[in-house]
Design a protein around this motif. Structure first.
Motif, PDB file in Angstrom:
ATOM      1  N   ASN A   1       0.832  -1.211   0.000  1.00  0.00           N
ATOM      2  CA  ASN A   1       0.000   0.000   0.000  1.00  0.00           C
ATOM      3  C   ASN A   1       0.865   1.259   0.000  1.00  0.00           C
ATOM      4  O   ASN A   1       0.524   2.257  -0.651  1.00  0.00           O
ATOM      5  CB  ASN A   1      -0.936  -0.005   1.203  1.00  0.00           C
ATOM      6  N   ALA A   2       1.972   1.207   0.743  1.00  0.00           N
ATOM      7  CA  ALA A   2       2.866   2.362   0.778  1.00  0.00           C
ATOM      8  C   ALA A   2       3.501   2.594  -0.596  1.00  0.00           C
ATOM      9  O   ALA A   2       3.620   3.745  -1.062  1.00  0.00           O
ATOM     10  CB  ALA A   2       3.943   2.154   1.838  1.00  0.00           C
ATOM     11  N   ILE A   3       3.934   1.505  -1.248  1.00  0.00           N
ATOM     12  CA  ILE A   3       4.523   1.634  -2.584  1.00  0.00           C
ATOM     13  C   ILE A   3       3.483   2.163  -3.571  1.00  0.00           C
ATOM     14  O   ILE A   3       3.779   3.029  -4.413  1.00  0.00           O
ATOM     15  CB  ILE A   3       5.079   0.281  -3.069  1.00  0.00           C
ATOM     16  N   LYS A   4       2.266   1.658  -3.479  1.00  0.00           N
ATOM     17  CA  LYS A   4       1.211   2.112  -4.391  1.00  0.00           C
ATOM     18  C   LYS A   4       0.957   3.612  -4.235  1.00  0.00           C
ATOM     19  O   LYS A   4       0.860   4.352  -5.231  1.00  0.00           O
ATOM     20  CB  LYS A   4      -0.073   1.336  -4.124  1.00  0.00           C
ATOM     21  N   LYS A   5       0.869   4.052  -2.996  1.00  0.00           N
ATOM     22  CA  LYS A   5       0.648   5.478  -2.759  1.00  0.00           C
ATOM     23  C   LYS A   5       1.799   6.304  -3.317  1.00  0.00           C
ATOM     24  O   LYS A   5       1.593   7.358  -3.936  1.00  0.00           O
ATOM     25  CB  LYS A   5       0.495   5.725  -1.252  1.00  0.00           C
ATOM     26  N   HIS A   6       3.022   5.818  -3.129  1.00  0.00           N
ATOM     27  CA  HIS A   6       4.212   6.508  -3.635  1.00  0.00           C
ATOM     28  C   HIS A   6       4.181   6.602  -5.165  1.00  0.00           C
ATOM     29  O   HIS A   6       4.444   7.673  -5.734  1.00  0.00           O
ATOM     30  CB  HIS A   6       5.458   5.752  -3.171  1.00  0.00           C
TER      31      HIS A   6
END
Length: 875
Positions: A613-618
């Motif tokens: 989820n963090a990578i997707k947001k980034h």
């Protein structure tokens, strides 16, 4: 003359014709009469006996009879669960004359409620409390497929076609009309009856309409009760048996109902059973409770073939659920029967035969009720004491000053403070593997769950999730109680000797180039942890010491020796205890951190999902900076490839290997993939799922992603005795038939033995003795105790840090304490666990009090005297 002759001839001819017709008619009548006589003769004389027998068969009914559910007792046969006989009000519709039953149901409901009882069935048609709109309620927390199945059953059993009645409101309208109710507004309905007691709807335009003999006005809640009873009847109609709709009614209500049997022929009374828990909340997490069958799918697939009726009660949790097949009296082979003759109204006129049912079996537990009661009291008091300490600490100016930055940066609305509210105290016999106590706080009143209503709803809604069995259904980082695993792994694998010393050198920077990020020991004074042996390292709980051991085990080849040894101690598998819902403990390693062979939803921990989820947001934000919006599916595929790449390659190659993935999956340009902004944060995220030495040393002190259940902890600690046996804990002592025959004698099975650890266990136990000695981490918690701690026990505290909203606040740490007693020849292992309990030392109180209780009881047992011999007097 000739004309007169002709006339006479014609008249005579006509008379002959009439005579012929009369004779023909008479012959036909006689023939028909003959057929009738023959038919009567054949019916009454020739086949009379056959028809009589057939008529008798049609009025014969076989009624299943069920015995009582078996008892649950403690190891000393103290009853913890039993069944009592009750009176239940039943309903059985003899025909599809729907509205004929309505008046008698209203009468029965009035009687039941007059004596303080309730209708115990409910309708799937309900009103939304906020909007007032009609809704279906086929259960909460079920899958869409289960919902659809139940919905189909509802339509089918009630003879409704969904295309005609597509909404809940349409279904309600049709059903209340079927049962004779007319809507008069304001939430009230009329039931109008003719002289025969059947509902009518008068037509003022029709002078021949039947006159209304009686009018009954009821509210909507009462209409729903009538619908609920009829719906339940339809659900069970294939059984051709009455359905109970009010349970455990008083004898006065029974007398009144039976006194009105002429006006309520379809209402009856049967003997039922009620589950009773004499000790109320004692061992509620172990025993569980019973209730009606909740799942129609499970009933039709598993229970109906075994002989259960849809309205039977089954175990819903705990021993009641796991030992259902032993306890139940509902299965076919244990049922008895009555073969009876009934009249056209279904009333029994004669009993033809009777077969006695068999009661369910008694399940005897290994739990000692006295131990259990004491343990529950001690863990309750410990949780309350910790809570007071925490609340006092929050008002301490020094603590506020130390934590002011954390307090200021945390979003308290989204992440409220979590202090001690629950706790677990487990006691296991280390020589047999039998559980002697499995206490938790809070527990709940089992009788409230059986009774239902507001009391049961309060239990279900408790934010502390009291229906969980915390011992087997909660997991937490073990903290320093894991250090015995690390110590034994090092000793048995030859990377440490019992006399070798290790000193705390401050920052352990073997796996980082940034010394500011290097982990340190919990103490700010490394000089206090110098020249420590394994025993000293445990006594002082030196993190640096165990970082060193974990790094040696990991080695240069990323060995999994520590993980494998934890597995030998039972910390990576379920214990298999006979209770439902046990979670598996998790010990950190590369696969448990991120397993590239399964989906994100199938990962052992939530870490990969958080990272994804963090990578997707980034990536979304990065694309937006170029005016690009990425497709969700392509993003997910790209993220999966990036995470797989990270675990398969060294971190130095991540930048080079990630760029082709971005260009292929997201069509990024060369300029975009060369920007430092793309990889800077991404490197941090990927590093979170890359197992390495830094994670290994955290595992060595019981941190990282390692999560264990209290039941796994007590199994592991129990293996630290001189036999080094790792048990599969047992909670069932035996199964006893209603006649007293032992059908199954249970004993704990051996998970494994730690033969290579036996020579080193004295050093481990010496270190644990030091924990409760004057120099140990738990010393202050045993001041002024009745016993001298180091002489009667060996223990270990554990404090695991908890991160909430990105903040680690010491008050929210998890607290563990484990112990063995007596010291010289351990008999019991104890685990005390208080989530958000501040520090391991604060969880010692419950264990300390139980050990005192246990040793006192042992001392009492020794205070015996010799009985006088025969024909002599006691002194």
């Amino acid at each position: 003359m000739r004309d007169e002759f002709k006339k006479n001839k014609a008249r005579k001819k006509k008379e002959n014709q009439l005579n012929f017709r009369f004779l023909l008619f008479s012959a036909l009548v006689m023939a028909m009469f003959g057929v009738l006589v023959y038919g009567l003769f054949d019916l009454q004389i020739v086949k009379g006996a056959d028809y009589a027998a057939q008529t008798g068969k049609e009025s014969i009914k076989t009624i299943p009879i069920k015995g009582n559910r078996g008892m649950i007792t403690d190891v000393n046969s103290v009853i913890l669960a039993r069944s009592e006989k009750t009176y239940n009000v039943t309903f059985y519709r003899e025909s599809l004359d729907w509205d004929y039953s309505t008046k008698m149901l209203l009468e029965a409901i009035e009687i039941i409620e007059k004596y303080g009882c309730t209708v115990d069935v409910s309708s799937p048609l309900t009103r939304n409390k906020e909007t007032g709109a009609w809704e279906f309620n086929f259960g909460s927390g079920i899958s869409q497929s289960a919902w659809d199945i139940r919905k189909n059953y509802f339509y089918g059993n009630n003879y409704l076609k969904e295309y005609n009645y597509p909404t809940p409101e349409a279904c309600f309208t049709r059903l209340r009309q079927r049962y004779g109710f007319t809507d008069i507004g304001d939430g009230y309905y009329l039931l109008q009856l003719d002289d025969d007691g059947e509902s009518i709807v008068p037509d003022v335009t029709d002078p021949n309409t039947e006159a209304v003999a009686e009018t009954i006005r009821v509210d909507e809640a009462t209409v729903l009760k009538v619908l609920a009873i009829n719906t339940t009847m339809q659900d069970n109609v294939f059984n051709s048996l009455p359905i109970p709709f009010a349970n455990d009614v008083p004898y006065e209500a029974v007398s009144e109902i039976e006194g009105r049997s002429m006006s309520m022929p379809w209402i009856g009374v049967e003997i039922g059973e009620k589950r009773v828990y004499p000790k109320n909340s004692l061992a509620s997490n172990i025993i569980g409770y019973t209730s009606r069958i909740q799942s129609a799918e499970y009933y039709y697939s598993d229970l109906q073939p075994a002989g259960y009726a849809l309205n039977d009660h089954i175990g819903q949790d705990g021993i009641e659920a796991s030992m259902e097949s032993w306890l139940t009296a509902n299965i076919s082979e244990r049922q008895g029967s009555r073969v009876v003759e009934t009249d056209p109204m279904g009333n029994v006129t004669r009993e033809l035969s009777y077969t006695e049912p068999t009661d369910g079996n008694t399940v005897k537990l290994t739990i000692n009720a006295e131990y259990q009661e004491a343990a529950e009291r001690f863990i309750r008091d410990n949780v309350a004491e910790v809570r007071l300490i925490q609340e006092k600490k929050m008002q301490d100016s020094k603590w506020l000053e130390t934590n002011k930055d954390k307090i200021a940066s945390r979003d308290w609305n989204e992440y409220p403070l979590q202090l001690a509210t629950t706790g677990v105290l487990l006691v296991m016999d280390v020589k047999t593997g039998n559980m002697l106590a499995m206490a938790q706080y809070p527990n709940y009143d089992l009788n409230a769950m059986v009774a239902g209503g507001d009391a049961a709803l309060e239990v279900v809604k408790d934010e502390r999730h009291v229906l969980l069995n915390y011992a087997i259904q909660t997991r937490a980082e073990p903290g320093s109680i894991f250090k015995m695993v690390t110590g034994l792994a090092a000793l048995t694998n030859g990377v440490l000797t019992p006399t070798e010393t290790i000193s705390d050198m401050g920052k352990f920077d073997l796996y980082t180039n940034n010394k500011d990020e290097a982990p340190t020991c919990w103490t700010n004074s490394p000089s206090q942890h110098q020249n420590l042996t394994i025993s000293d390292g445990l006594t002082k709980s030196c993190n640096y010491f165990f970082y060193t051991l974990a790094s040696r085990l990991y080695g240069s080849d990323a060995s999994e020796r520590l993980y494998k040894y934890a597995a030998q101690m039972g910390l990576t598998s379920k214990t298999g205890i006979d209770l439902p819902g046990e979670l598996r403990s998790i010990v950190g390693n590369a696969t448990n951190l991120y397993d590239q062979t399964v989906s994100l939803q199938e990962q052992v921990t939530s870490t990969p999902i958080i990272v994804a989820n963090a990578i997707k947001k980034h990536l979304i934000n990065y694309g937006a900076s170029y005016g690009i919006e990425y497709d969700e599916a392509r993003l997910d595929r790209c993220i999966k490839l990036l995470m797989d790449m990270a675990v398969n390659t060294g971190s130095d190659d991540w930048v080079v290997n990630a760029r082709p993935i971005f260009m292929t999956e997201l069509n990024m340009t060369r300029t975009m993939v060369m920007q430092a902004a793309l990889m800077r944060d991404l490197w941090t995220y990927l590093n979170t799922i890359k197992w390495g030495g830094s994670q290994e040393i955290q595992m060595g002190i019981g941190q990282s992603i390692t999560l264990i259940t209290p039941i796994a902890a007590v199994r592991y600690v129990g293996a630290l005795n001189n036999k080094a046996i790792v048990w599969n804990p047992q909670i069932i002592d035996s199964i006893v038939s209603p006649e007293g025959e032992i059908l199954s004698q249970r004993s704990a099975t051996v998970f494994g033995t730690l033969d290579s650890a036996v020579p080193y266990l004295p050093y481990i136990l010496k270190g644990m003795e030091g924990v409760v000695d004057d120099s140990g981490t738990a010393a202050s918690h045993f001041d002024d105790w009745k016993y001298k701690a180091k002489e009667v026990m060996a223990g270990k505290t554990g404090t695991s840090q908890v991160t909430i909203g990105g903040i680690k606040l010491d008050l929210e740490n998890n607290a563990w304490f484990v112990a063995l007693t007596p010291k010289e020849n351990p008999e019991i292992a104890i685990v005390s666990f208080i989530p958000n309990g501040y520090s391991g030392g604060h969880s010692t109180m419950a264990a300390r009090d139980f050990i005192e209780f246990y040793l006192d009881e042992k001392a009492k047992a020794k205070d015996t005297f010799d009985l006088p011999g025969g024909n002599s007097l006691a002194p």
